[in-house]
Design an enzyme around this catalytic site. Structure first.
Site, short mmCIF file in Angstrom:
data_model
loop_
_atom_site.label_atom_id
_atom_site.label_comp_id
_atom_site.label_asym_id
_atom_site.label_seq_id
_atom_site.Cartn_x
_atom_site.Cartn_y
_atom_site.Cartn_z
N GLY A 128 -0.04 19.19 36.32
CA GLY A 128 -1.43 19.51 36.63
C GLY A 128 -2.06 18.46 37.53
O GLY A 128 -2.84 17.64 37.06
N SER A 130 -2.99 19.39 41.26
CA SER A 130 -3.89 20.00 42.25
C SER A 130 -5.10 20.67 41.60
O SER A 130 -5.00 21.24 40.51
CB SER A 130 -3.12 21.04 43.05
OG SER A 130 -1.97 20.48 43.61
N SER A 162 2.56 25.35 38.73
CA SER A 162 3.81 26.12 38.60
C SER A 162 4.26 26.14 37.16
O SER A 162 4.30 25.09 36.49
CB SER A 162 4.93 25.49 39.44
OG SER A 162 4.57 25.44 40.78
N GLU A 245 9.13 13.55 42.55
CA GLU A 245 8.93 14.94 42.98
C GLU A 245 9.49 15.15 44.39
O GLU A 245 10.17 16.15 44.66
CB GLU A 245 7.45 15.29 42.94
CG GLU A 245 7.18 16.75 43.27
CD GLU A 245 5.75 17.18 42.96
OE1 GLU A 245 4.90 16.31 42.70
OE2 GLU A 245 5.49 18.40 42.99
C1 LIG Z 1 4.95 26.84 45.71
C2 LIG Z 1 3.96 25.78 45.32
C3 LIG Z 1 4.06 25.21 44.08
C4 LIG Z 1 3.11 24.26 43.69
N1 LIG Z 1 3.20 23.72 42.43
C5 LIG Z 1 2.27 22.84 42.02
C6 LIG Z 1 2.29 22.34 40.69
O1 LIG Z 1 3.16 22.69 39.89
N2 LIG Z 1 1.32 21.49 40.31
C7 LIG Z 1 0.35 21.07 41.15
O2 LIG Z 1 -0.49 20.28 40.73
N3 LIG Z 1 0.29 21.53 42.43
C8 LIG Z 1 1.22 22.40 42.87
N4 LIG Z 1 1.18 22.90 44.15
C9 LIG Z 1 0.07 22.50 45.02
C10 LIG Z 1 0.49 21.59 46.17
O3 LIG Z 1 0.80 20.30 45.74
C11 LIG Z 1 -0.67 21.61 47.18
O4 LIG Z 1 -0.75 22.94 47.68
C12 LIG Z 1 -0.43 20.67 48.33
O5 LIG Z 1 -0.49 19.33 47.91
C13 LIG Z 1 -1.48 20.90 49.46
O6 LIG Z 1 -2.75 20.89 48.94
P1 LIG Z 1 -3.79 22.09 49.24
O7 LIG Z 1 -3.09 23.37 48.94
O8 LIG Z 1 -5.06 21.80 48.53
O9 LIG Z 1 -4.02 22.04 50.80
P2 LIG Z 1 -5.01 21.10 51.60
O10 LIG Z 1 -4.89 19.70 51.11
O11 LIG Z 1 -6.37 21.71 51.58
O12 LIG Z 1 -4.41 21.18 53.05
C14 LIG Z 1 -4.61 22.34 53.88
C15 LIG Z 1 -3.89 22.09 55.20
O13 LIG Z 1 -4.45 20.92 55.84
C16 LIG Z 1 -3.42 19.97 56.11
N5 LIG Z 1 -3.95 18.62 55.87
C17 LIG Z 1 -4.70 18.19 54.83
N6 LIG Z 1 -4.99 16.88 54.98
C18 LIG Z 1 -4.41 16.47 56.14
C19 LIG Z 1 -4.34 15.25 56.84
N7 LIG Z 1 -4.91 14.11 56.38
N8 LIG Z 1 -3.63 15.20 57.98
C20 LIG Z 1 -3.01 16.31 58.49
N9 LIG Z 1 -3.06 17.52 57.87
C21 LIG Z 1 -3.75 17.59 56.72
C22 LIG Z 1 -2.31 20.25 55.12
O14 LIG Z 1 -1.06 19.81 55.60
C23 LIG Z 1 -2.39 21.77 55.02
O15 LIG Z 1 -1.68 22.36 56.09
C24 LIG Z 1 2.09 23.85 44.57
C25 LIG Z 1 1.99 24.46 45.84
C26 LIG Z 1 2.93 25.41 46.21
C27 LIG Z 1 2.79 26.03 47.56
#
Ligand SMILES: Cc1cc2nc3c(=O)[nH]c(=O)nc-3n(C[C@H](O)[C@H](O)[C@H](O)COP(=O)(O)OP(=O)(O)OC[C@H]3O[C@@H](n4cnc5c(N)ncnc54)[C@H](O)[C@@H]3O)c2cc1C
Length: 404
Positions: A128, A130, A162, A245
């Site tokens: 947990g 995100s 997940s 991870e």
């Molecule tokens: C299949 C899958 C499984 C997952 N499982 C888990 C889980 O079990 N537990 C958990 O806690 N989370 C989980 N996640 C979440 C995952 O860790 C986040 O989706 C990821 O860290 C990106 O965060 P966000 O989705 O909030 O995107 P954002 O942080 O909002 O980013 C959106 C876009 O902006 C870009 N971006 C953001 N900041 C920057 C920067 N400084 N420079 C350049 N580009 C930038 C990113 O690369 C992305 O393309 C999972 C995600 C997926 C897809």
């Protein structure tokens, strides 16, 4: 490092080959791992633990084999299992992220309580981290845990969790120090998923499966001793768990196993009387990917060496995540192309995740998610370029002052 196998290593290799020959038929299919393990997977896990092919270096008092770290032993075990297409055991977040994090930073009581049932597959974990407002910027987590008597009372929302729909425990990042600066106010708590106040709402991915979830926490009470390290140490725990991870998500053994599978498929698939392996455009693609997989494998030896020396994976760990997750997707794309027409139909409700009729399609779609999960490729590239290559920091956006 010296990659020559000593007599001890040759004996281990022969022993594993004999084990696979005798027992391999009991293995669940390699891959999958996005469901709770079934009885076959649990039995296989028990056998691997008994033989010391899983959790080899985990102390015996916590249910492991207690062996000294040895890069070549680790590589031989992984290599033999992936070459044979045999499951190397439960490669879930509990075993690959929570166990090593607890062994690094958890209390003795936490290791004694949680490591063994995680190794055996009895306890399944979810992560947990995100939240709707904090993904890449994980330190912005807003879920709050307030000390009340001997408990923390947690309120907030997690997203993309997940496996939360079948997990027993959550490794939860939350804010315990409301007044402290952003990175210093965080803590990690070990939270049983059957605690009152936890609601899990599945989210369906493009595989049409509920792979991850929204998790709502309302007045969830957890005893204070379920904190990992101390109050406000959450960022240290986050850094430690993220390094595990990243290494897990880019694991080259998954790529090796896929490569072997595709090679077989290219030998067996015949188009107009010609095996796909003999079609230059396919063979060329396979050879290019094979070179990439072997590079990933040797890069991983570098990481294993750092691990055995007790050193941090650092930038090489980020490279493994970036390179490995992208390579996984390129491999499943090749497999889909080799399947030709058979790669197009997709009936996730009719076939299981490990059914050959849909396994490659599921991987092809899910791999895109893993390029994002655990830190996106853009974030890995930023850190590698700034901290690894010494390039200038990315400029921060200037927020215009609010209009009065
Ligand atoms: C299949 C899958 C499984 C997952 N499982 C888990 C889980 O079990 N537990 C958990 O806690 N989370 C989980 N996640 C979440 C995952 O860790 C986040 O989706 C990821 O860290 C990106 O965060 P966000 O989705 O909030 O995107 P954002 O942080 O909002 O980013 C959106 C876009 O902006 C870009 N971006 C953001 N900041 C920057 C920067 N400084 N420079 C350049 N580009 C930038 C990113 O690369 C992305 O393309 C999972 C995600 C997926 C897809």
């Amino acid at each position: 490092m010296d990659l020559t196998y000593s007599t001890k290593h040759q004996e281990l290799q022969a022993e594993i080959r004999a084990f696979i020959e005798a027992e391999g038929h009991r293995s669940p299919k390699f891959g999958g791992g996005r469901n709770r393990p079934d009885q076959q997977a649990l039995d296989w896990q028990g056998l691997l633990l008994e033989r010391g092919y899983f959790a080899r270096t985990v102390p015996t008092e916590y249910g492991g084999h207690g062996a000294e770290p040895d890069v070549l032993e680790t590589a031989i075990i992984a290599d033999e299992f992936s070459r044979a297409g045999i499951s190397p055991g439960l490669l879930d977040v509990g075993n690959l992220i929570v166990v090593p994090s607890l062994l690094d930073l958890g209390s003795e009581a936490q290791c004694a309580r949680w490591v063994r049932p995680t190794l055996t597959g009895e306890t399944i974990w979810c992560i947990g981290n995100s939240e709707p407002g904090s993904g890449s910027d994980m330190a912005n987590a807003q879920t709050k845990a307030v000390a009340v008597g001997d408990d923390f009372v947690i309120n907030g929302q997690k997203i993309w969790t997940s496996g939360a729909h079948y997990a027993d425990m959550m490794f939860l990042l939350c804010r315990t120090e409301a007044e402290a600066p952003k990175h210093k106010g965080l803590s990690y708590l070990l939270v049983p998923m059957d605690t009152d106040g936890i609601e899990v709402r599945p989210l369906v991915t493009m595989t049409e499966r509920p792979e991850f979830n929204e998790t709502f926490l309302t007045d969830v009470r957890v005893p204070m001793d379920q904190i990992v390290m101390g109050r406000g140490d959450g960022w240290k725990v986050a850094i430690a768990s993220l390094k595990h991870e990243r290494v897990m998500l880019g694991d080259p053994n998954k790529q090796l196993q896929r490569l072997h599978g595709i090679r077989e498929m290219m030998r067996e698939t015949v188009i107009d009387g010609v095996a796909v392996m003999d079609l230059p455009e396919y063979r060329d693609r396979l050879l290019r990917l094979q070179a990439e997989v072997l590079a990933a494998k040797f890069h991983n030896m570098r990481l294993l060496t750092l691990h055995d020396r007790g050193e941090e994976p650092g930038i090489p760990g980020l490279i493994q995540k970036l390179y490995g997750t992208t390579l996984n997707h390129k491999l499943s794309a090749l497999a889909i192309d080799v399947l030709g027409e058979a790669g197009l139909p997709y009936e996730p409700h009719e076939f299981g995740e490990n059914d050959p009729a849909t396994a490659w399609q599921i991987d092809y779609m899910y791999d895109i998610g893993l390029i994002i999960g655990g830190g996106t490729s853009q974030i890995q590239k930023n850190i590698i370029s700034e901290r690894g290559l010494g390039m200038p920091r990315e400029p921060k956006a200037v927020v215009p002052p609010a209009r009065s």
